[in-house]
Design an enzyme around this catalytic site. Sequence first.
Site, PDB file in Angstrom:
ATOM      1  N   THR A 226       0.862  -1.193   0.000  1.00  0.00           N
ATOM      2  CA  THR A 226       0.000   0.000   0.000  1.00  0.00           C
ATOM      3  C   THR A 226       0.899   1.243   0.000  1.00  0.00           C
ATOM      4  O   THR A 226       1.996   1.213   0.552  1.00  0.00           O
ATOM      5  CB  THR A 226      -0.881  -0.028   1.262  1.00  0.00           C
ATOM      6  OG1 THR A 226      -1.851  -1.049   1.088  1.00  0.00           O
ATOM      7  CG2 THR A 226      -1.583   1.298   1.518  1.00  0.00           C
ATOM      8  N   ASP A 257      -9.056  -0.275   5.377  1.00  0.00           N
ATOM      9  CA  ASP A 257      -8.976   0.948   6.177  1.00  0.00           C
ATOM     10  C   ASP A 257      -8.614   2.186   5.367  1.00  0.00           C
ATOM     11  O   ASP A 257      -8.911   3.311   5.781  1.00  0.00           O
ATOM     12  CB  ASP A 257      -7.916   0.767   7.273  1.00  0.00           C
ATOM     13  CG  ASP A 257      -6.544   0.475   6.685  1.00  0.00           C
ATOM     14  OD1 ASP A 257      -6.457  -0.390   5.778  1.00  0.00           O
ATOM     15  OD2 ASP A 257      -5.566   1.116   7.097  1.00  0.00           O
ATOM     16  N   THR A 277      -0.566   1.869   6.879  1.00  0.00           N
ATOM     17  CA  THR A 277      -0.499   0.636   6.098  1.00  0.00           C
ATOM     18  C   THR A 277      -0.453  -0.547   7.050  1.00  0.00           C
ATOM     19  O   THR A 277       0.190  -0.478   8.100  1.00  0.00           O
ATOM     20  CB  THR A 277       0.727   0.623   5.167  1.00  0.00           C
ATOM     21  OG1 THR A 277       0.793  -0.664   4.527  1.00  0.00           O
ATOM     22  CG2 THR A 277       2.042   0.895   5.895  1.00  0.00           C
TER      23      THR A 277
HETATM   24  N1  ASP Z   1      -4.249  -1.460   4.817  1.00  0.00           N
HETATM   25  C1  ASP Z   1      -4.467  -2.109   3.550  1.00  0.00           C
HETATM   26  C2  ASP Z   1      -5.792  -2.827   3.591  1.00  0.00           C
HETATM   27  O1  ASP Z   1      -6.070  -3.474   4.574  1.00  0.00           O
HETATM   28  C3  ASP Z   1      -3.376  -3.058   3.184  1.00  0.00           C
HETATM   29  C4  ASP Z   1      -1.967  -2.515   3.334  1.00  0.00           C
HETATM   30  O2  ASP Z   1      -1.751  -1.527   3.982  1.00  0.00           O
HETATM   31  O3  ASP Z   1      -1.040  -3.085   2.749  1.00  0.00           O
HETATM   32  O4  ASP Z   1      -6.489  -2.791   2.630  1.00  0.00           O
END
Ligand code: ASP
Length: 361
Positions: A226, A257, A277
Amino acid sequence: MVNSKFTRRVRTAFAASAGRVGAVPLLVFLVIAGCDLGDEVEGMPAPERTAEFGLVVHGGAGTITRESLTPELEEQYHSALEEALRAGHDILEQGGSALDAVSAAVVVLEDEPLFNAGRGAVFTAEGTNELDAAIMDGRTLDAGAVGGVKRIRNPIELARLVMDESPHVFMVGEGAETFGRQFDVVEVDEDYFYTEARWEALQRALENDGTSSAPSSADDGRMLGTVGAAALDRDGNLAAATSTGGMTAKRFGRVGDVPVIGAGTYANNASCALSATGHGEYFIRNVVSYDICARMLYTGATLEEAADAVIHGVLVEQGGTGGVVAIDASGNIALTMNTPGMYRGHMLAGQDPVTRIYQEE
Ligand code: ASP
């Protein structure tokens, strides 16, 4: 002398209260509190800054170990992060806004297939790509977010349009895409998001699960990549932006999120701007980004203390993995994670870009 944190609070309280209770009772309060009105309120000098402007970026957190990356890949990550930092920094240096800086930095990372956002988005269990993004203006608390879009090359640009051009904050799926079409947002075929690495990651995840249900564990590479940015501009305004493909093998329709304001993305000039993230469900349940900013306001914690308490305290107790990059109105930064690594970097006024991958660096 009144310290800058107190001055900021007085200023916020003054702005918030003047419209409601009138200035007179507040002035009486300030005099009792020993505040030098001429100096601290009427003139409203900017808080003392560590940096006049600057930004922080990330490209995801998770199980990133030295064994898992070749020197060539490390180099590619460093240079992509640096390119994003320079894109944002150039805008800030020329007096541009924090909002424009975070958008520009995120677009660079969305276009880079290394990251799980835009071009390099991960696959759902059904083999599709569903992208989420959000942006927030710390000056006005305006925000724009999109969830589950499938054909938008740079979802952060669509989130910005939702903020600037609609009366809404959060739009999803086809409705968001149809809205964007009015503004010539760049649309692509769904196969634009096909990358072999992400496809193979999906096959591995499905084999491990033996089912196509949502992943139970985030700490197996499913949430890597992300992207996000947070910035402070010369005018003292903060902004944050985040973009993602979500988590490998997520159920179609799952929204994480990132576009949930206060969970993965938040900005408020009174406290800080953050992009998160990690395992999104934990970040939503704990309203992580808002909680960090609120701790600064309510408890007087520094940005670093607030980020540590939430990332290493609240989240770790629950088994939530991930991190944040953040900047406050004084130019203090925090790049905090509870995972072995987080692709990350910062570039403050007058300084060279700094990029890091592993936690212990
Ligand atoms: N936070 C992101 C999600 O849960 C994934 C990530 O941060 O890599 O969609």
